[in-house]
Design a protein around this motif. Structure first.
Motif, PDB file in Angstrom:
ATOM      1  N   HIS A 120      -2.402   3.485  -5.692  1.00 28.00           N
ATOM      2  CA  HIS A 120      -1.103   2.831  -5.824  1.00 28.00           C
ATOM      3  C   HIS A 120      -0.304   2.886  -4.525  1.00 28.00           C
ATOM      4  N   ARG A 121      -0.400   3.989  -3.815  1.00 24.05           N
ATOM      5  CA  ARG A 121       0.330   4.103  -2.549  1.00 24.05           C
ATOM      6  C   ARG A 121      -0.192   3.090  -1.544  1.00 24.05           C
ATOM      7  N   GLN A 122      -1.498   2.887  -1.503  1.00 25.06           N
ATOM      8  CA  GLN A 122      -2.052   1.935  -0.536  1.00 25.06           C
ATOM      9  C   GLN A 122      -1.697   0.499  -0.903  1.00 25.06           C
ATOM     10  N   ILE A 123      -1.678   0.191  -2.188  1.00 19.46           N
ATOM     11  CA  ILE A 123      -1.243  -1.159  -2.593  1.00 19.46           C
ATOM     12  C   ILE A 123       0.206  -1.381  -2.181  1.00 19.46           C
ATOM     13  N   GLU A 124       1.053  -0.410  -2.473  1.00 19.03           N
ATOM     14  CA  GLU A 124       2.461  -0.533  -2.090  1.00 19.03           C
ATOM     15  C   GLU A 124       2.621  -0.591  -0.571  1.00 19.03           C
ATOM     16  N   GLY A 125       1.752   0.142   0.144  1.00 20.00           N
ATOM     17  CA  GLY A 125       1.800   0.104   1.603  1.00 20.00           C
ATOM     18  C   GLY A 125       1.546  -1.298   2.139  1.00 20.00           C
ATOM     19  N   VAL A 126       0.581  -1.995   1.536  1.00 20.03           N
ATOM     20  CA  VAL A 126       0.316  -3.377   1.939  1.00 20.03           C
ATOM     21  C   VAL A 126       1.520  -4.258   1.604  1.00 20.03           C
ATOM     22  N   GLN A 127       2.073  -4.097   0.412  1.00 25.04           N
ATOM     23  CA  GLN A 127       3.220  -4.918   0.019  1.00 25.04           C
ATOM     24  C   GLN A 127       4.444  -4.665   0.912  1.00 25.04           C
ATOM     25  N   LEU A 128       4.629  -3.425   1.306  1.00 27.83           N
ATOM     26  CA  LEU A 128       5.776  -3.071   2.141  1.00 27.83           C
ATOM     27  C   LEU A 128       5.552  -3.360   3.622  1.00 27.83           C
TER      28      LEU A 128
END
Length: 334
Positions: free
Chosen positions: A74-82
């Motif tokens: 989840h952190r990596q997905i959010e990292g891409v989105q951010l």
């Protein structure tokens, strides 16, 4: 499930983060992360790094971070989105919290093998739609390859279809995965990948569905010696980035990133086909077993699972559109 407010914030913040990050430097940095290592995902990242830097030279610095170095899924997905991480690679099921349409690639019974699945997903019309369908939510596709087939490990051996009855099975957190296990007679238990081995060891779950590469990489033979090869679905992995990141790239670099993402898909497919056979040997060399269902049970399994996709998407019009497009693409390459 990803926090909706964070998803909305991602799109708004992405351009600011990018401007203050990679774009403040002369050399463009592309950080690619995954949660696994020494598998097909890791190989894709290595190949992509080599291919992009070969064509672009010192204008770009591709950096590879396997084994959860950039955080959990989840952190990596959010990292891409951010915009704090340029790329990540995951099976599309992990993006269902962003858009339910991502679940269609794990539908049972659509694909014959890895190559058939990859040909289908790279169908030009389907790929164009699939890569761009979550652009507004900060996720866009760069590549997609098919690297493994469905297998189950279990605390007690699963020799026949009836052995699934009552078993709690760890799966990807999508409706199609849950319905698949239900029709086999088990109960689905979505658990994060990095917690799954411990859950199996403790008896929190009775088994786990994943690819053989995961079971070998994480040495599941230390917990169980039992693996059942059902092959009812193919496990594919999508490389995603933020569309804001792509838009800010110089046009020539943007084109190379997209071209090499998909060129790397085909290199990784060839690697995956050989890697599957290698992993079967490693599994057995460590004293573990591989079981296959009887022809009669395989026929019954196919019958039970043949309508999983249709049943799940029936009341989800947007998902059904993508599912139908995928089936049409698969029929072209059958």
């Amino acid at each position: 499930m990803l926090n909706p407010s964070r998803i909305l914030a991602a799109s708004l913040a992405a351009s600011l983060v990018l401007a203050s990050g990679a774009w403040a430097k002369d050399k463009i940095e592309i950080k690619i992360g995954s949660v696994t290592i020494k598998d097909t995902v890791h190989q894709w990242m290595i190949n992509f790094e080599k291919n992009v830097e070969r064509r672009i030279g010192n204008r770009v610095d591709v950096r590879v971070f396997p084994a959860g170095q950039l955080g959990g899924i989840h952190r990596q997905i959010e990292g891409v989105q951010l915009g704090t991480q340029e790329m990540t690679l995951l099976p599309p099921d992990f993006f269902v919290g962003i858009d339910k349409r991502f679940m269609v690639t794990s539908s049972p019974g659509i694909f014959r093998d890895l190559r058939h699945a990859q040909n289908s997903l790279h169908d030009p019309e389907f790929k164009k739609m699939f890569f761009s369908m979550a652009d507004k939510k900060g996720i866009t596709g760069v590549g997609i390859y098919c690297g493994d087939l469905a297998h189950y490990v279990s605390r007690r051996p699963i020799h026949k279809l009836d052995d699934f009855k009552g078993k709690k099975i760890r799966v990807f957190a999508s409706a199609i995965e849950r319905e698949t296990v239900r029709r086999l007679g088990g109960a689905a238990a979505p658990i994060p990948l990095l917690e799954a081995l411990q859950a199996l060891q403790r008896g929190t779950v009775d088994g786990m569905k994943s690819g053989l590469a995961i079971f070998v990489t994480f040495k599941y033979w230390s917990v169980t010696k039992h693996l059942t090869r059902t092959l009812e679905s193919v496990i594919c992995v999508e490389a995603v980035t933020n569309p804001a990141f792509l838009r800010k790239l110089p046009a020539d670099i943007r084109q190379i990133v997209m071209e090499e993402g998909q060129n790397t898909d085909w290199e990784t497919l060839a690697f995956s086909e050989a890697f599957l056979a290698k992993n079967e040997k490693i599994w057995k060399d460590n004293g573990a077993r591989i079981y296959d269902l009887s022809p009669e049970d395989r026929a019954e399994m196919r019958r039970r699972l043949s309508q999983v996709g249709e049943a799940v998407v029936e009341d989800l019009p947007a998902v059904k559109t993508v599912y139908d497009m995928l089936k049409e693409a698969a029929a072209k390459y059958d």
